[in-house]
Design a protein around this motif. Structure first.
Motif, PDB file in Angstrom:
ATOM      1  N   ALA A  83      29.489  16.625  45.609  1.00 21.49           N
ATOM      2  CA  ALA A  83      30.666  16.305  44.801  1.00 21.49           C
ATOM      3  C   ALA A  83      30.403  16.538  43.320  1.00 21.49           C
ATOM      4  O   ALA A  83      31.332  16.780  42.552  1.00 21.49           O
ATOM      5  CB  ALA A  83      31.074  14.854  45.043  1.00 21.49           C
ATOM      6  N   ALA A  84      29.139  16.487  42.908  1.00 25.07           N
ATOM      7  CA  ALA A  84      28.820  16.560  41.474  1.00 25.07           C
ATOM      8  C   ALA A  84      28.491  17.985  41.029  1.00 25.07           C
ATOM      9  O   ALA A  84      28.927  18.425  39.968  1.00 25.07           O
ATOM     10  CB  ALA A  84      27.648  15.632  41.158  1.00 25.07           C
ATOM     11  N   VAL A  85      27.735  18.709  41.850  1.00 25.71           N
ATOM     12  CA  VAL A  85      27.297  20.041  41.446  1.00 25.71           C
ATOM     13  C   VAL A  85      28.493  20.991  41.351  1.00 25.71           C
ATOM     14  O   VAL A  85      29.348  21.008  42.221  1.00 25.71           O
ATOM     15  CB  VAL A  85      26.265  20.599  42.454  1.00 25.71           C
ATOM     16  CG1 VAL A  85      26.116  22.115  42.314  1.00 25.71           C
ATOM     17  CG2 VAL A  85      24.936  19.910  42.254  1.00 25.71           C
ATOM     18  N   GLY A  86      28.548  21.740  40.301  1.00 25.75           N
ATOM     19  CA  GLY A  86      29.661  22.663  40.105  1.00 25.75           C
ATOM     20  C   GLY A  86      30.916  21.956  39.659  1.00 25.75           C
ATOM     21  O   GLY A  86      31.959  22.569  39.465  1.00 25.75           O
ATOM     22  N   ASN A  87      30.843  20.633  39.532  1.00 24.04           N
ATOM     23  CA  ASN A  87      31.978  19.846  39.073  1.00 24.04           C
ATOM     24  C   ASN A  87      31.583  18.993  37.874  1.00 24.04           C
ATOM     25  O   ASN A  87      31.529  17.776  37.959  1.00 24.04           O
ATOM     26  CB  ASN A  87      32.492  18.912  40.180  1.00 24.04           C
ATOM     27  CG  ASN A  87      33.283  19.639  41.237  1.00 24.04           C
ATOM     28  OD1 ASN A  87      33.930  20.649  40.957  1.00 24.04           O
ATOM     29  ND2 ASN A  87      33.237  19.132  42.451  1.00 24.04           N
ATOM     30  N   PRO A  88      31.294  19.618  36.737  1.00 25.68           N
ATOM     31  CA  PRO A  88      30.957  18.818  35.561  1.00 25.68           C
ATOM     32  C   PRO A  88      32.131  17.910  35.202  1.00 25.68           C
ATOM     33  O   PRO A  88      33.273  18.250  35.484  1.00 25.68           O
ATOM     34  CB  PRO A  88      30.740  19.870  34.471  1.00 25.68           C
ATOM     35  CG  PRO A  88      31.468  21.081  34.949  1.00 25.68           C
ATOM     36  CD  PRO A  88      31.405  21.046  36.442  1.00 25.68           C
ATOM     37  N   VAL A  89      31.831  16.766  34.629  1.00 26.87           N
ATOM     38  CA  VAL A  89      32.903  15.856  34.232  1.00 26.87           C
ATOM     39  C   VAL A  89      33.786  16.573  33.211  1.00 26.87           C
ATOM     40  O   VAL A  89      33.283  17.096  32.216  1.00 26.87           O
ATOM     41  CB  VAL A  89      32.318  14.566  33.618  1.00 26.87           C
ATOM     42  CG1 VAL A  89      33.443  13.662  33.135  1.00 26.87           C
ATOM     43  CG2 VAL A  89      31.446  13.853  34.643  1.00 26.87           C
ATOM     44  N   PRO A  90      35.083  16.648  33.462  1.00 29.01           N
ATOM     45  CA  PRO A  90      35.976  17.386  32.559  1.00 29.01           C
ATOM     46  C   PRO A  90      35.939  16.839  31.133  1.00 29.01           C
ATOM     47  O   PRO A  90      35.791  15.635  30.930  1.00 29.01           O
ATOM     48  CB  PRO A  90      37.367  17.166  33.173  1.00 29.01           C
ATOM     49  CG  PRO A  90      37.127  16.791  34.584  1.00 29.01           C
ATOM     50  CD  PRO A  90      35.825  16.061  34.599  1.00 29.01           C
ATOM     51  N   ASP A  91      36.068  17.727  30.171  1.00 32.09           N
ATOM     52  CA  ASP A  91      36.149  17.321  28.767  1.00 32.09           C
ATOM     53  C   ASP A  91      37.011  18.347  28.029  1.00 32.09           C
ATOM     54  O   ASP A  91      36.538  19.116  27.201  1.00 32.09           O
ATOM     55  CB  ASP A  91      34.744  17.223  28.154  1.00 32.09           C
ATOM     56  CG  ASP A  91      34.768  16.564  26.780  1.00 32.09           C
ATOM     57  OD1 ASP A  91      35.837  16.052  26.371  1.00 32.09           O
ATOM     58  OD2 ASP A  91      33.718  16.560  26.110  1.00 32.09           O
TER      59      ASP A  91
END
Lengths: 207, 207
Positions: A83-91
């Motif tokens: 769920a985390a890889v390739g999905n950096p927290v949006p900014d």
């Protein structure tokens, strides 16, 4: 974490460094986590054995036991990583933009092959303390990462200072996961836009 | 429905008459559906056999095959019945009152022993066409019943005439089921009240 018999050199609790490229240790970790997800997708949580994962990843079973300690700790880390890889927290600079990206990430995650089986099994087997712990680990990681979006929105004045970050993430996520549960309706862009609009209506400060 | 091999004297599609008290046929039906739910709660969908249900209900296996045709049709009817019996569609006179009751019914259903296992399994096994059909049957029944609340609210002028009934029910239900999925937070009255408030904020006409 020691209750799961992990080594002291394991991943720290909380946000996990993503950029551990290079090194045999990192390669082993990636191979094992990938093999775990593949096994889960094909055989479900119930059908996963450390032996199968080891064979698929090309590592020794003892390597997996030493590093992860248990089957379920392994699955928890693999799914959290997925769920985390390739999905950096949006900014993106706006709450709307960040919520939109978060919702798209959730929709993509839900649409992956094997995820329905995985999510379903964690619910079905939630009476098992190991499965419950894995599920808890996954969701806490999701909520913790996503809350960075909320913190930044508060700093920009887009959300009230006393906002309940978890409630905002719940409002955004719940309809998406509900469609995974009901199963008959798509997670298209119109629906994602509605989830974002509803979340802003319910939580954002009036402009 | 014939594709599932049911008899012509089966329950009609759509709202099912609830008051079929009396008569051997009704007693058999109730015994079989109760036995089905008990078996699912104890052994999961995967572990349910018609033979076990027949033994538990004290009826012949052929009776079950003749009436329901398949394992999954049986489970679908048992779960749909579980959600409907004792839960008449609310008609309190206000949209808020009706949504509150609906949310309480959902919270009670979700909290029943065995439901997590059942819901989880229907997601996990959704690639199986029979399981997918059972799930579809359950949700269509839920949406169809609940939409009566929406129709009455439109007639009273509490919702706009072009409201999407399913979207209103989704808004109300999604956070409740999301907590079943996450598993760590209670479905208390404060949370139920928030679900109702949010649904009214997003869908009700401004007063």
């Amino acid at each position: 974490m020691n209750q799961r018999g992990r080594d002291v050199d394991e991943e720290p609790v909380g946000p996990v460094p993503r950029k551990r490229t290079g090194g045999r240790s990192a390669r082993v970790r990636e191979a094992v986590l990938t093999a775990t997800l593949d096994q889960v997708a094909e055989h479900g949580i119930e059908g996963l054995t450390i032996g199968d994962v080891a064979a698929r990843a090309g590592v020794a079973e003892t390597t997996i036991y030493r590093r992860w300690g248990s089957r379920t700790a392994l699955i928890a880390e693999a799914v959290t990583e997925l769920a985390a890889v390739g999905n950096p927290v949006p900014d993106t600079g706006t709450l709307r933009g960040d919520l939109r990206l978060l919702a798209e990430q959730i929709a993509q995650l839900i649409s992956r092959p094997g995820i329905a089986r995985l999510v379903g099994t964690t619910i079905a087997l939630s009476a098992d303390p190991e499965v419950a712990a894995a599920r808890h680990h996954f969701w806490e990681d999701r909520f913790q990462r996503s809350s960075q979006v909320i913190v930044r929105a508060v700093e920009r004045g887009e959300l009230p200072g006393d906002v309940n970050a978890r409630a905002v993430i719940e409002t955004l996520s719940a309809p998406l996961y509900f469609r995974l549960l009901v199963g008959d309706e798509p997670l298209g862009s119109a629906f994602i836009a509605r989830c974002v609009d509803d979340t802003l209506t319910l939580h954002a400060k009036p402009v």
